[in-house]
Design an enzyme around this catalytic site. Structure first.
Site, PDB file in Angstrom:
ATOM      1  CD  GLU A  41      -2.548   1.571   2.485  1.00 40.31           C
ATOM      2  OE1 GLU A  41      -3.375   2.487   2.469  1.00 40.31           O
ATOM      3  OE2 GLU A  41      -2.326   0.874   3.498  1.00 40.31           O
ATOM      4  CG  ASP A 106      10.058   8.629  14.390  1.00 35.94           C
ATOM      5  OD1 ASP A 106      11.067   9.338  14.222  1.00 35.94           O
ATOM      6  OD2 ASP A 106       8.904   9.087  14.355  1.00 35.94           O
ATOM      7  CG  ASP A 108      10.664  12.234  16.523  1.00 29.22           C
ATOM      8  OD1 ASP A 108      11.054  12.095  15.348  1.00 29.22           O
ATOM      9  OD2 ASP A 108       9.517  11.945  16.901  1.00 29.22           O
TER      10      ASP A 108
END
Length: 189
Positions: A41, A106, A108
């Protein structure tokens, strides 16, 4: 440098027609297997926060044609499903399911706001970037040594940190419950 939406749209047209690395991008996301590609997708975000979900493509040419036609501001890469995402409405509820996806970490810069002395929020300078470098080295070593992963791709997230994509087949086939290796377990929440 600040760019308004109209300027960005024009710049993206140039980017998608002349610069986007279509073949390496699709080769990476399909693992050289068009069956994977056709079941992966993609979601495109257009100007005005318009979302086009359940996009899927059979080959790099289809992907290139669509990108040039819709000119997305953002491309999100999704899971690999049991059927083509673009055909998801033709299946009964519950029969459309993700079967594989990369594990993504992830990191940050905002996670380090309590210890940074130079910047805060999404601002990043060379002094505080040292925290990212150290985090990448530690996590990379743990993922390779403790979990045995080999196919790691570290990328700048585009705003305030980095992402680590783990593309090993064993990682892509993990369940939502987590990783298990020996006596070490890492849960995804």
């Amino acid at each position: 440098m600040s760019v308004d939406a109209a300027e960005l749209e024009e710049l993206l047209k140039i980017y998608y027609s002349r610069l986007f690395p279509y073949s390496p991008y699709i080769k990476w996301l399909s693992y050289n297997n068009n069956e994977y590609l056709s079941k992966r997708e993609f979601c495109f975000t257009l100007n005005g926060d318009i979302y086009l979900r359940y996009k899927s493509f059979s080959n790099v040419d289809e992907f290139k044609k669509e990108l040039k036609a819709v000119n997305p501001f953002k491309i999100d890469v999704g899971a690999i499903y049991n059927v083509k995402p673009k055909d998801h409405k033709s299946f009964k509820s519950g029969s459309f399911a993700a079967v594989e996806r990369e594990v993504v970490f992830d990191i940050d810069m905002t996670d380090y706001d309590e210890v940074r002395y130079c910047c805060s929020d999404a601002k990043i300078c060379s002094d505080c970037w040292v925290f990212m470098k150290i985090a990448v080295r530690i996590i990379d070593e743990a993922l390779r040594h403790d979990f045995g992963f080999k196919n790691l791709l570290w990328v700048y997230s585009g705003r305030r940190g980095v992402h680590c994509w783990i593309a090993d087949e064993s990682a892509r086939k993990l369940t939502n419950n987590g990783l298990y290796k020996g006596s070490l377990i890492l849960l995804f929440v």
